[in-house]
Design an enzyme around this catalytic site. Structure first.
Site, PDB file in Angstrom:
ATOM      1  N   ASN A  49      17.442   8.104  17.686  1.00 60.98           N
ATOM      2  CA  ASN A  49      17.262   8.828  16.770  1.00 60.98           C
ATOM      3  C   ASN A  49      17.953   8.897  15.447  1.00 60.98           C
ATOM      4  O   ASN A  49      19.377   9.429  15.484  1.00 60.98           O
ATOM      5  CB  ASN A  49      17.234  10.315  17.286  1.00 60.98           C
ATOM      6  CG  ASN A  49      15.789  11.202  16.585  1.00 60.98           C
ATOM      7  OD1 ASN A  49      15.272  10.804  15.517  1.00 60.98           O
ATOM      8  ND2 ASN A  49      16.019  12.672  16.935  1.00 60.98           N
TER       9      ASN A  49
ATOM     10  N   HIS B 281       9.133  23.169  26.115  1.00 66.87           N
ATOM     11  CA  HIS B 281       9.814  24.121  24.964  1.00 66.87           C
ATOM     12  C   HIS B 281       8.809  25.307  24.551  1.00 66.87           C
ATOM     13  O   HIS B 281       8.081  25.014  23.986  1.00 66.87           O
ATOM     14  CB  HIS B 281      10.035  23.244  23.795  1.00 66.87           C
ATOM     15  CG  HIS B 281      11.240  22.193  24.293  1.00 66.87           C
ATOM     16  ND1 HIS B 281      11.898  21.797  23.051  1.00 66.87           N
ATOM     17  CD2 HIS B 281      11.577  21.677  25.281  1.00 66.87           C
ATOM     18  CE1 HIS B 281      12.865  20.819  23.622  1.00 66.87           C
ATOM     19  NE2 HIS B 281      12.661  20.783  24.914  1.00 66.87           N
TER      20      HIS B 281
ATOM     21  N   TYR C 243      17.829  25.143  14.968  1.00 65.04           N
ATOM     22  CA  TYR C 243      17.619  23.988  15.513  1.00 65.04           C
ATOM     23  C   TYR C 243      16.608  24.656  16.983  1.00 65.04           C
ATOM     24  O   TYR C 243      16.600  25.714  17.304  1.00 65.04           O
ATOM     25  CB  TYR C 243      18.732  23.401  16.404  1.00 65.04           C
ATOM     26  CG  TYR C 243      19.338  23.991  17.442  1.00 65.04           C
ATOM     27  CD1 TYR C 243      20.240  25.050  17.158  1.00 65.04           C
ATOM     28  CD2 TYR C 243      19.131  24.027  18.858  1.00 65.04           C
ATOM     29  CE1 TYR C 243      20.767  25.857  18.151  1.00 65.04           C
ATOM     30  CE2 TYR C 243      19.639  24.817  19.971  1.00 65.04           C
ATOM     31  CZ  TYR C 243      20.480  25.792  19.361  1.00 65.04           C
ATOM     32  OH  TYR C 243      20.959  26.528  20.235  1.00 65.04           O
TER      33      TYR C 243
ATOM     34  N   HIS D   3      17.152  14.178  29.668  1.00 56.43           N
ATOM     35  CA  HIS D   3      16.752  14.481  28.355  1.00 56.43           C
ATOM     36  C   HIS D   3      15.374  13.780  28.043  1.00 56.43           C
ATOM     37  O   HIS D   3      15.103  12.895  28.613  1.00 56.43           O
ATOM     38  CB  HIS D   3      17.802  13.794  27.211  1.00 56.43           C
ATOM     39  CG  HIS D   3      17.690  14.164  25.846  1.00 56.43           C
ATOM     40  ND1 HIS D   3      18.081  13.385  24.949  1.00 56.43           N
ATOM     41  CD2 HIS D   3      17.111  15.220  25.073  1.00 56.43           C
ATOM     42  CE1 HIS D   3      17.699  14.034  23.947  1.00 56.43           C
ATOM     43  NE2 HIS D   3      17.135  14.822  23.850  1.00 56.43           N
TER      44      HIS D   3
ATOM     45  N   ASP E 166      11.691  12.111  20.738  1.00 51.95           N
ATOM     46  CA  ASP E 166      12.711  10.685  20.352  1.00 51.95           C
ATOM     47  C   ASP E 166      12.740   9.982  21.283  1.00 51.95           C
ATOM     48  O   ASP E 166      13.367   8.760  21.113  1.00 51.95           O
ATOM     49  CB  ASP E 166      13.854  11.160  19.515  1.00 51.95           C
ATOM     50  CG  ASP E 166      14.913  12.012  20.223  1.00 51.95           C
ATOM     51  OD1 ASP E 166      14.358  13.120  20.422  1.00 51.95           O
ATOM     52  OD2 ASP E 166      15.929  11.464  20.651  1.00 51.95           O
TER      53      ASP E 166
ATOM     54  N   TRP F 103      25.898  19.790  14.715  1.00 51.29           N
ATOM     55  CA  TRP F 103      24.450  19.825  14.868  1.00 51.29           C
ATOM     56  C   TRP F 103      23.991  19.663  16.279  1.00 51.29           C
ATOM     57  O   TRP F 103      24.591  18.875  16.907  1.00 51.29           O
ATOM     58  CB  TRP F 103      23.690  18.900  14.013  1.00 51.29           C
ATOM     59  CG  TRP F 103      22.220  19.287  14.056  1.00 51.29           C
ATOM     60  CD1 TRP F 103      21.406  20.500  13.285  1.00 51.29           C
ATOM     61  CD2 TRP F 103      21.129  18.680  14.779  1.00 51.29           C
ATOM     62  NE1 TRP F 103      20.311  20.645  13.883  1.00 51.29           N
ATOM     63  CE2 TRP F 103      19.817  19.489  14.604  1.00 51.29           C
ATOM     64  CE3 TRP F 103      21.139  17.532  15.850  1.00 51.29           C
ATOM     65  CZ2 TRP F 103      18.613  19.294  15.371  1.00 51.29           C
ATOM     66  CZ3 TRP F 103      19.883  17.273  16.436  1.00 51.29           C
ATOM     67  CH2 TRP F 103      18.841  18.040  16.239  1.00 51.29           C
TER      68      TRP F 103
END
Ligand code: EZ4
Ligand code: CO
Length: 403
Positions: free
Chosen positions: A38, A123, A160, A313, A317, A403
């Site tokens: 990403n 999410h 975020y 994960h 992306d 981030w």
């Protein structure tokens, strides 16, 4: 022996950028591997095209481990996200080929299914607590057994994990990085009431997760973990940066809330101490960013020895090629924990037709030979690469932050 006769890097942007490696053999069978990093997509595409593809031609596609060692040891420069994503793409494509030639789904080659399906988490996010809990309620109605909660923070303009379009979160959204503002104090105050409201509305039979995105110091994370214990979170993710793995000792001393980390890990070495000392409960490394199925399998076996489970994960992306590979892996390994699942857009799903399916909070990779995922190259060619950066983050006084 199936000989590699060609290999191509396909860059496409059906709503977001994806890099895919396609390896072709003289037996007419081809394999796919995801190589998407990403915000740094073209670095991997170039690494593959310039430094890997020429070395593959003529090799025996069955020798997956040998090719892996060739690319890892042979490069001299070990590890790093670019190298490991490139190696992952080759490894994944070769597993796909092996499965197709054997006439078996990849999970059968990995030892067969250890479970009927793979629990995934969705999410739920919103501008405020009510909004987030409503989104979580929706996920529960869709059958999800595990839900990640991310809410806007009072006093902060944006954060975020909270999307503009509620069901398709896409952080890499700008031609140049946008800047967010962060306050640890405001954030820390906002999380316990979110969990309190979620438990009240959703009850106790659903797993609730939360991602801190590397924003806290170890002692702050210890405090938040302690504050959340009564709500029994499934995990706290990426509580603090993990370059210094000993960071997690301090968190562990203060809370029994389970810890997950590692979506940016690219090697078993990133997690060695975390696993050996049982400083975490879930490791989040995934196929594309951690050297492919072969390397992730080693990482998971090492974790198994230390009571650490996996939680790969699975953000948008990671292409459907990676998602398919992760689902085969999740279904097969003994110490699977949970799989992140963010749905891709319709445009993306059309470019990557796939056999995996979602049903009642669980996913299954399907039984097509290989990974069970394809690429529609004609369609892919219609979507040109579009530079897209992840945002950056500053404290309220302007200090550059994580981030
Ligand atoms: O920020 O995938 O748990 N998921 C996440 C993601 C990551 C992006 C970065 O590429 O934290 O949203
Ligand atoms: Co995360």
């Amino acid at each position: 022996m199936p000989r590699i006769i060609g290999s191509r890097v396909i860059v496409t942007c059906p709503g977001r950028n994806f890099v895919t490696l396609k390896i072709e053999t003289d037996e007419g069978v081809y394999g796919l591997g995801d190589a998407t990093l990403n915000g740094r997509e073209l670095a991997v595409a170039s690494y593959l095209a310039e430094h890997v593809v020429p070395c593959l031609i003529g090799r025996d596609a069955h020798r997956i481990e040998d090719v892996w060692q060739f690319l890892y040891r042979g490069a001299y420069w070990r590890r790093g996200p670019v190298t490991m994503a490139a190696i992952a793409a080759v490894d994944t494509a070769l597993w796909d080929i092996k499965g197709k030639l054997a006439g078996l789904p990849v999970y059968q080659l990995l030892g067969g299914a250890s479970r009927d399906g793979v629990m995934v988490y969705g999410h739920a996010n919103g501008r405020d607590i009510a909004d987030t809990v409503a989104a979580a309620q929706h996920y529960k109605e869709l059958g999800y057994k595990a839900i990640r909660l991310q809410s806007g923070v009072p006093g902060l303009a944006s954060t975020y994990g909270v999307s503009k379009d509620r069901y398709f979160y896409e952080p890499a959204d700008a031609d140049l990085p946008t800047e967010n503002v962060w306050s640890t104090e405001k954030y820390m105050r906002s999380v316990p009431p979110l969990f309190e409201a979620a438990r009240e509305a959703l009850g106790w039979d659903v797993h609730l997760l939360h991602d801190i995105h590397h924003r806290l110091t170890p002692i702050e994370a210890g405090r938040l973990g302690k504050d959340l214990e009564v709500y029994r979170p499934f995990w706290l993710e990426d509580a603090t940066p993990a370059e210094n793995q000993a960071n997690f000792r301090l968190i562990r001393q203060h809370t029994t809330t389970p810890l997950a980390v590692g979506e940016i890990f690219n090697s078993i070495w990133d997690a060695k101490q975390l696993i050996e000392e049982q400083l975490i409960d879930y490791v989040r490394a995934t196929v594309v960013h951690a050297g492919g199925i072969s390397h992730l399998k080693k990482l998971a076996s090492f974790a198994e020895l230390h009571n650490v489970r996996t939680g790969c994960h699975g953000a948008t992306d990671l292409s459907p090629v990676c998602m398919a590979a992760a689902l085969h892996f999740d279904l097969a390994i003994p110490n699977f924990g949970v799989q992140e699942y963010m749905r891709h857009t319709e445009e993306t799903d059309a470019v990557f037709p796939h056999a995996y399916r979602f049903e009642d909070g669980m996913m299954h990779p399907g039984d097509a030979p290989g990974l069970g995922v394809d690429i529609n190259e004609k369609l892919a060619a219609k979507y040109e690469y579009k530079r897209a950066f992840l945002p950056v983050n500053r404290l309220e006084d302007g200090t550059m932050f994580n981030w």
